[in-house]
Scaffold this active site. Structure first.
Site, PDB file in Angstrom:
ATOM      1  N   ASP A 149      -2.944   4.681  -2.395  1.00  0.00           N
ATOM      2  CA  ASP A 149      -3.934   5.311  -1.534  1.00  0.00           C
ATOM      3  C   ASP A 149      -4.400   6.658  -2.103  1.00  0.00           C
ATOM      4  O   ASP A 149      -3.587   7.459  -2.564  1.00  0.00           O
ATOM      5  CB  ASP A 149      -3.264   5.525  -0.162  1.00  0.00           C
ATOM      6  CG  ASP A 149      -4.238   5.923   0.926  1.00  0.00           C
ATOM      7  OD1 ASP A 149      -5.090   5.085   1.281  1.00  0.00           O
ATOM      8  OD2 ASP A 149      -4.149   7.056   1.431  1.00  0.00           O
ATOM      9  N   ASP A 161       0.864  -1.169   0.000  1.00  0.00           N
ATOM     10  CA  ASP A 161       0.000   0.000   0.000  1.00  0.00           C
ATOM     11  C   ASP A 161       0.906   1.225   0.000  1.00  0.00           C
ATOM     12  O   ASP A 161       1.689   1.425   0.926  1.00  0.00           O
ATOM     13  CB  ASP A 161      -0.864  -0.030   1.280  1.00  0.00           C
ATOM     14  CG  ASP A 161      -2.231   0.551   1.071  1.00  0.00           C
ATOM     15  OD1 ASP A 161      -2.301   1.656   0.511  1.00  0.00           O
ATOM     16  OD2 ASP A 161      -3.216  -0.086   1.480  1.00  0.00           O
ATOM     17  N   GLU A 163      -6.674   3.781  -5.713  1.00  0.00           N
ATOM     18  CA  GLU A 163      -7.922   3.994  -4.973  1.00  0.00           C
ATOM     19  C   GLU A 163      -8.574   5.273  -5.496  1.00  0.00           C
ATOM     20  O   GLU A 163      -8.017   6.371  -5.344  1.00  0.00           O
ATOM     21  CB  GLU A 163      -7.656   4.136  -3.471  1.00  0.00           C
ATOM     22  CG  GLU A 163      -8.963   4.254  -2.690  1.00  0.00           C
ATOM     23  CD  GLU A 163      -8.808   4.815  -1.283  1.00  0.00           C
ATOM     24  OE1 GLU A 163      -9.728   4.606  -0.477  1.00  0.00           O
ATOM     25  OE2 GLU A 163      -7.774   5.438  -0.987  1.00  0.00           O
ATOM     26  N   HIS A 193     -11.026  -2.349   3.812  1.00  0.00           N
ATOM     27  CA  HIS A 193     -10.908  -1.925   5.211  1.00  0.00           C
ATOM     28  C   HIS A 193     -11.635  -0.616   5.515  1.00  0.00           C
ATOM     29  O   HIS A 193     -11.598  -0.154   6.647  1.00  0.00           O
ATOM     30  CB  HIS A 193      -9.423  -1.792   5.553  1.00  0.00           C
ATOM     31  CG  HIS A 193      -8.780  -0.705   4.733  1.00  0.00           C
ATOM     32  ND1 HIS A 193      -8.598  -0.810   3.371  1.00  0.00           N
ATOM     33  CD2 HIS A 193      -8.331   0.514   5.062  1.00  0.00           C
ATOM     34  CE1 HIS A 193      -8.059   0.290   2.910  1.00  0.00           C
ATOM     35  NE2 HIS A 193      -7.872   1.122   3.926  1.00  0.00           N
ATOM     36  N   ASP A 194     -12.224   0.012   4.492  1.00  0.00           N
ATOM     37  CA  ASP A 194     -12.974   1.255   4.714  1.00  0.00           C
ATOM     38  C   ASP A 194     -14.481   1.053   4.597  1.00  0.00           C
ATOM     39  O   ASP A 194     -15.233   2.013   4.750  1.00  0.00           O
ATOM     40  CB  ASP A 194     -12.566   2.314   3.674  1.00  0.00           C
ATOM     41  CG  ASP A 194     -11.122   2.767   3.817  1.00  0.00           C
ATOM     42  OD1 ASP A 194     -10.634   2.838   4.959  1.00  0.00           O
ATOM     43  OD2 ASP A 194     -10.489   3.029   2.775  1.00  0.00           O
TER      44      ASP A 194
HETATM   45  C1  GLC Z   1      -7.567   5.704   2.148  1.00  0.00           C
HETATM   46  C2  GLC Z   1      -7.477   4.505   3.042  1.00  0.00           C
HETATM   47  C3  GLC Z   1      -8.095   4.838   4.353  1.00  0.00           C
HETATM   48  C4  GLC Z   1      -7.315   5.980   4.971  1.00  0.00           C
HETATM   49  C5  GLC Z   1      -7.278   7.167   4.026  1.00  0.00           C
HETATM   50  C6  GLC Z   1      -6.261   8.161   4.459  1.00  0.00           C
HETATM   51  O1  GLC Z   1      -8.877   6.003   1.844  1.00  0.00           O
HETATM   52  O2  GLC Z   1      -8.088   3.413   2.415  1.00  0.00           O
HETATM   53  O3  GLC Z   1      -8.106   3.739   5.203  1.00  0.00           O
HETATM   54  O4  GLC Z   1      -7.887   6.352   6.184  1.00  0.00           O
HETATM   55  O5  GLC Z   1      -6.918   6.784   2.728  1.00  0.00           O
HETATM   56  O6  GLC Z   1      -4.976   7.664   4.212  1.00  0.00           O
END
Ligand code: GLC
Ligand code: MG
Length: 543
Positions: free
Chosen positions: A206, A104, A273, A336-337
């Site tokens: 990310d 990641d 993402e 995980h979100d």
């Molecule tokens: C992304 C991650 C999330 C995190 C955010 C800030 O959306 O998936 O878990 O809190 O970025 O890094």
């Protein structure tokens, strides 16, 4: 109807990506938090699922205020998870088992503990100052503009010492890096090189669509339809329309540069993402001359209502648009979100969803534990740790702890995740004594073995991987039918999103080919053309 695929596919096209949330996979040192040695120990299990790659949520040095998405050193492992030597061992074992390893990569922001930010704080003329985004206060002394943080409150925090505000799209302890600064880009590209040289096969990037902000720093317009934000479940952040903080032209440029760095090494990839609608999402694949990410994450199975007609419509549009753009599709049901998909769609629809994920055209990403049907775990207030959730403690929809609980391996105390008597960082599900890997391993009708049956079918029927996708009219709102075809191999996937039986027929003008049932989610093998029962997913081989 899409074009059949010619030529050979890359691993990230034919394979399934399995996401591990390292804190919750396997603890080996008894601190109640998962670690790298734990992951390495469980790699044979992952290989046995029939997936081809593991993506690890961040394992880098971090104060863990956002559980690793706040990186204090991009080129080292947090001691909580282990050492670089542990990581090398993990990569080696994964490769031995034929698994790719993806990390990641968190380029939009660092931790405020990062040495770069600590330098930047020292003075306005520090060489690292411009590595972050600074603005003078508004004339009234307040924040420079109305931009908001995803996790609540303004996206600006005042640095008392210098009298300037710095930007953070997430926590105040996650300052945004200034991607306009070429030195920042070079330093962050060197991070990619560092890990690729260590054998890493790919990256999940990310919040890649947030890299740049508009240079005018104008207020963002108000959003009349404020809803829960897609990351963290806050309402406040979505009260603005993010035309100046998301999806900027410069971001596209920086991603093209990033791709060139990925291409310095053989056969590596990145998945971005990106929470954007289809017309803004697909451009992130880039063009043949100027490629961007290999896979722009498609989160629409999470964002759309669980409705056969709407999902069919999206799948048709996405498949056609991907083909037209020369882009490879991908699908995600959980991460995980996001709340666990079994909880979201309901237990009755769980296998319909799993079947859909693994049979649509495109790379599936699977979130750890979804293969055994893990559900959201209700977290009592005193155990909540996610900063996004803690901002809205009385709103159960906000907060991401429920989907981050320890993996359920067996029925021993602490589910085999860690030793008996250890306090786990998040509570375990209370159903772990029955919902766990060991219990499901030897039960031919378990969710785990249903998952394996699906991945096995992908291996034996390449139509499910490289074949064309074509949806069919079932004549029932609740039934989504589609075909995957490669050469002589044609598979029909029939999904009943409803609780009633429907005859498996097609509208006039479409042909129902004779066939043989390969798999039913209801654990039996009905004739291929038998009525589709409530909540049934069926895969038929046409000949
Ligand atoms: C992304 C991650 C999330 C995190 C955010 C800030 O959306 O998936 O878990 O809190 O970025 O890094
Ligand atoms: Mg540990």
């Amino acid at each position: 109807m899409t074009q059949p695929l010619t030529g050979s596919l890359k691993w990230w096209q034919s394979g399934i990506i399995y996401q591990i949330y390292p804190r919750s996979f396997q603890d080996t040192d008894g601190d109640g938090i998962g670690d790298l040695r734990g992951i390495t120990r469980r790699l044979p299990y992952i290989a046995s699922l029939g997936v081809q790659a593991v993506w690890l949520s961040p394992i880098f040095k971090s104060p863990m205020r956002d559980f690793g998405y706040d990186v204090a050193d991009y080129c080292d492992i947090d001691p909580l998870f282990g050492t670089l030597a542990d990581f090398d061992a993990l990569v080696q074992e994964a490769h031995r088992l034929g698994l790719k390893v993806m990390l990641d990569y968190v380029p939009n922001h660092s931790s405020s503990d990062h040495a770069w930010f600590q330098e930047a704080l020292k003075s306005r003329d520090n060489p690292r100052r411009d590595w972050y985004v600074w603005r003078d206060p508004a004339p009234d002394g307040g924040v420079p503009n109305n931009w908001k943080s995803f996790f609540g409150g303004p996206a600006w925090t005042l640095d008392q010492a210098s009298g300037q505000y710095y930007l953070h799209q997430f926590l105040p302890t996650q300052p945004d890096l200034n991607w306009r600064n070429p030195e920042v880009r070079q330093a962050m590209f060197d991070v990619l090189r560092f890990w690729m040289a260590r054998g890493v096969d790919g990256f999940r990037v990310d919040v890649i669509w947030l890299l740049a902000e508009d240079e005018r720093f104008l207020d963002e317009p108000l959003n009349e339809d404020a809803n829960r934000e897609v990351i963290g479940g806050q309402v406040e952040h979505s009260t603005l329309i993010h035309i100046y903080t998301q999806d900027q032209p410069e971001t596209h440029e920086y991603i093209r540069e990033m791709r060139q760095v990925i291409d310095e090494f053989d056969d590596r990839m990145m998945v971005g993402e990106i929470y954007l609608p289809l017309d803004k999402l697909l451009p992130y694949s880039g063009t043949p001359d100027a490629p961007m990410v290999h896979l722009p994450f498609n989160f629409h199975l999470i964002l759309l209502a669980w409705n056969a007609a709407q999902i069919r419509q999206f799948a048709d549009e996405y498949d056609a648009a991907s083909n037209q753009a020369g882009a490879w599709p991908n699908w995600v049901l959980g991460n995980h979100d996001q709340h666990r998909f079994k909880t979201r769609v309901g237990a009755a629809q769980y296998r319909v969803a799993q079947t859909l994920l693994l049979t649509l055209r495109g790379t599936p990403t699977v979130y750890y534990g979804d293969e055994i049907g893990m559900q959201n775990v209700p977290i009592p207030f005193g155990r909540m740790v996610d900063p996004a959730g803690l901002q809205q403690p009385d709103s159960p929809a906000a907060g991401r702890d429920p989907e981050r609980t320890p993996m359920q391996w067996d029925a021993t105390p602490n589910a085999g995740f860690t030793g008996a008597g250890v306090e786990t960082w998040l509570p375990l599900a209370d159903d772990f004594a029955s919902v766990n890997v060991e219990a499901q391993q030897n039960d031919p009708h378990s969710d785990l073995n249903y998952f394996r049956a699906l991945t096995k079918l992908r291996e034996t029927h390449p139509a499910l991987i490289g074949g064309t996708y074509e949806s069919l009219d079932s004549g029932h709102d609740d039934v989504f039918l589609f075909r995957r075809t490669l050469g002589p191999d044609t598979l029909l996937v029939a999904l009943n999103f409803g609780a009633e039986t429907h005859p498996l027929t097609l509208l006039p003008g479409q042909t129902m080919l004779p066939g043989q049932t390969l798999l039913s989610s209801l654990n039996d093998q009905p004739p291929a053309d038998a009525p589709l029962r409530a909540n049934e997913a069926r895969i038929v081989l046409n000949s």
